[in-house]
Design a protein around this motif. Structure first.
Motif, PDB file in Angstrom:
ATOM      1  N   ILE A 298      -0.054   2.706  12.461  1.00 37.31           N
ATOM      2  CA  ILE A 298      -0.525   3.770  11.581  1.00 37.31           C
ATOM      3  C   ILE A 298      -0.115   3.428  10.156  1.00 37.31           C
ATOM      4  N   TRP A 299      -1.089   3.345   9.244  1.00 39.44           N
ATOM      5  CA  TRP A 299      -0.814   3.064   7.821  1.00 39.44           C
ATOM      6  C   TRP A 299      -1.137   4.331   7.029  1.00 39.44           C
ATOM      7  N   LEU A 300      -0.119   4.915   6.408  1.00 33.86           N
ATOM      8  CA  LEU A 300      -0.275   6.118   5.589  1.00 33.86           C
ATOM      9  C   LEU A 300       0.115   5.818   4.155  1.00 33.86           C
ATOM     10  N   SER A 301      -0.575   6.448   3.200  1.00 33.73           N
ATOM     11  CA  SER A 301      -0.248   6.311   1.780  1.00 33.73           C
ATOM     12  C   SER A 301      -0.203   7.689   1.141  1.00 33.73           C
ATOM     13  N   TYR A 302       0.723   7.821   0.195  1.00 34.24           N
ATOM     14  CA  TYR A 302       0.839   9.093  -0.535  1.00 34.24           C
ATOM     15  C   TYR A 302       0.835   8.791  -2.027  1.00 34.24           C
TER      16      TYR A 302
ATOM     17  N   LEU B 122      -1.678  13.321  -2.917  1.00 37.65           N
ATOM     18  CA  LEU B 122      -2.766  13.096  -1.967  1.00 37.65           C
ATOM     19  C   LEU B 122      -2.349  12.100  -0.892  1.00 37.65           C
ATOM     20  N   TRP B 123      -2.553  12.489   0.384  1.00 32.74           N
ATOM     21  CA  TRP B 123      -2.322  11.610   1.523  1.00 32.74           C
ATOM     22  C   TRP B 123      -3.625  10.910   1.918  1.00 32.74           C
ATOM     23  N   THR B 124      -3.521   9.662   2.322  1.00 32.81           N
ATOM     24  CA  THR B 124      -4.661   8.952   2.894  1.00 32.81           C
ATOM     25  C   THR B 124      -4.185   8.187   4.117  1.00 32.81           C
ATOM     26  N   TRP B 125      -5.085   8.044   5.065  1.00 35.26           N
ATOM     27  CA  TRP B 125      -4.828   7.263   6.287  1.00 35.26           C
ATOM     28  C   TRP B 125      -5.772   6.079   6.285  1.00 35.26           C
ATOM     29  N   LEU B 126      -5.218   4.876   6.415  1.00 31.99           N
ATOM     30  CA  LEU B 126      -6.016   3.658   6.433  1.00 31.99           C
ATOM     31  C   LEU B 126      -6.139   3.167   7.872  1.00 31.99           C
ATOM     32  N   PRO B 127      -7.292   3.413   8.536  1.00 27.15           N
ATOM     33  CA  PRO B 127      -7.454   2.931   9.913  1.00 27.15           C
ATOM     34  C   PRO B 127      -7.420   1.401   9.954  1.00 27.15           C
ATOM     35  N   LEU B 128      -6.710   0.849  10.920  1.00 29.79           N
ATOM     36  CA  LEU B 128      -6.596  -0.594  11.058  1.00 29.79           C
ATOM     37  C   LEU B 128      -7.336  -1.064  12.307  1.00 29.79           C
ATOM     38  N   PRO B 129      -8.002  -2.206  12.228  1.00 33.77           N
ATOM     39  CA  PRO B 129      -8.618  -2.761  13.437  1.00 33.77           C
ATOM     40  C   PRO B 129      -7.551  -3.194  14.428  1.00 33.77           C
TER      41      PRO B 129
END
Length: 392
Positions: free
Chosen positions: A354-358, A364-371
């Motif tokens: 799980i890659w999360l950025s704030y 603002l939170w974002t979630w970067l889906p990874l393959p």
């Protein structure tokens, strides 16, 4: 007669080389470093474009703004692969570092990946209990002399707060904090002098010095992480390197909450802490993620007494990433106002990342889906963030 793959590649290369030079450079600037390296071997023309100093400066300037996540995985007693994912890409890249490390390791040696900065990657040999620094740009491997604490295995390094800082011209500093006679001590290795220095952190300061109040002018390295109190040291940096000021001991605390019976995982880094909560462990040893909170340890106008709640991951993102797990670990970095955190969990041999950025400026939170990283049945032997890779 059917056209061979080699003939197709040659024809495509010729067609690519006929494009205007501005278009060729623009295409190359949008490629990840592993793709650039592969293209250098395709034709002399492309190699000359990539080797041009103007292109190199433009590519490196752009690359430094990107963030890489690296995961090291292996099968026991077999070759290992370092996998890298760029926040601007859509797939994982393989870095075959095992062939580069072979000259300095023994057959069957267990290697663990610790951390990275720019082109420098730090590994530890559990058999020889040595630190190994690999420069992906020059492909050079360097054995680091033992720290003042002596040779250390992987279990010792996994417990220590650490930071690798690239200092330019192929040099770097490696900083870590550990307890010596219950006192936090900072150890700093410089590749330029090939020596270690150590200094005991100072206690009892209520406020951070002014020099530490700018983001990037310091790093925070944790010596201990307890459920209600941590021991953290603030280490000053100057122009990207340790500035010889004694580190400062900080002891941020959580207020005890009797009703807080949740199982908690703490992930620390760069002045922030991510707390992952689950509703305890069931009879099968399985946890279910229930909440993720971001806490800050840096109070510019006050003391370092308490952690402060910065934000919680929104419900919508939690619903997308919520999965059962048996074990979890993570890493966290802060750069240019963005806090990035990765959580790596395992459930019956299946790994999930799980890659999360704030964004601190926009809250603002974002979630970067990874393959899929295809780690089923493999041993995870290290995970870390790094700044952008460069051509030299």
């Amino acid at each position: 007669m059917m056209e061979t793959n080699h003939e197709k590649l040659s024809a495509n290369t010729v067609g690519f080389c006929l494009l205007p030079s501005e278009i060729i450079q623009n295409i190359l600037l949008h490629l990840a470093l592993p793709e650039i390296i592969c293209l250098k071997s395709v034709s002399r023309f492309i190699a000359d474009v990539i080797s041009d100093k103007n292109f190199e400066r433009a590519y490196n300037s752009q690359s430094r703004s990107s963030t890489w996540l690296f995961v090291y995985k292996k099968r026991w007693n077999r070759d290992a692969i370092l996998h890298g994912f760029n926040d601007h890409s859509t797939r994982w890249f393989n870095f075959r570092v095992d062939s580069l490390l072979k000259p300095v390791i023994c057959p069957g040696d267990h290697i663990y990946f610790l951390t990275a900065s720019s082109n420098v990657f730090l590994f530890v040999s559990n058999t020889r209990r040595e630190l190994l620094a690999l420069d992906l740009g020059t492909k050079a491997v360097k054995t680091i002399p033992p720290s003042p604490l002596g040779p250390r295995g992987t279990s010792s390094w996994r417990r220590s707060g650490m930071k690798l800082v690239a200092t330019g011209s192929g040099h770097f500093q490696f900083l870590f904090v550990d307890l010596v006679h219950n006192s936090p001590v900072l150890f700093v290795y410089s590749s330029k002098t090939d020596t270690w220095q150590s200094v005991e952190a100072r206690e009892g300061l209520a406020e951070m010095p002014r020099v530490f109040q700018k983001e990037g002018s310091h790093v925070l390295l944790d010596a201990t992480n307890g459920p209600y109190e941590s021991t953290v040291t603030a280490v000053g940096l100057e122009c990207g390197a340790y500035n010889n000021h004694a580190p400062i001991v900080l002891r941020p605390k959580f207020n005890r909450r009797p009703t807080d019976g949740l199982d908690r995982l703490q992930v620390c880094g760069d002045g922030n802490m991510l707390i992952v909560k689950s509703n305890g462990v069931d009879d099968a040893g399985v946890r279910m993620l229930s909440d993720i909170e971001l806490w800050g340890g840096l109070r510019l106008n006050g003391s370092w007494h308490d952690w402060e709640l910065v934000s919680k991951v929104p419900r919508k993102i939690k619903e997308q990433i919520r999965k059962p797990y048996r074990a979890m670990r993570g890493c966290l970095e802060r750069r240019d106002g963005i806090i990035r955190a990765v959580l790596l969990s395992n459930y019956d041999g299946l790994w999930d990342i799980i890659w999360l950025s704030y964004d601190t400026g926009r809250s603002l939170w974002t979630w970067l889906p990874l393959p899929d990283c295809k780690m089923k049945g493999l041993n995870m032997a290290g995970i870390a963030f790094s700044s952008g890779l460069t051509l030299s």
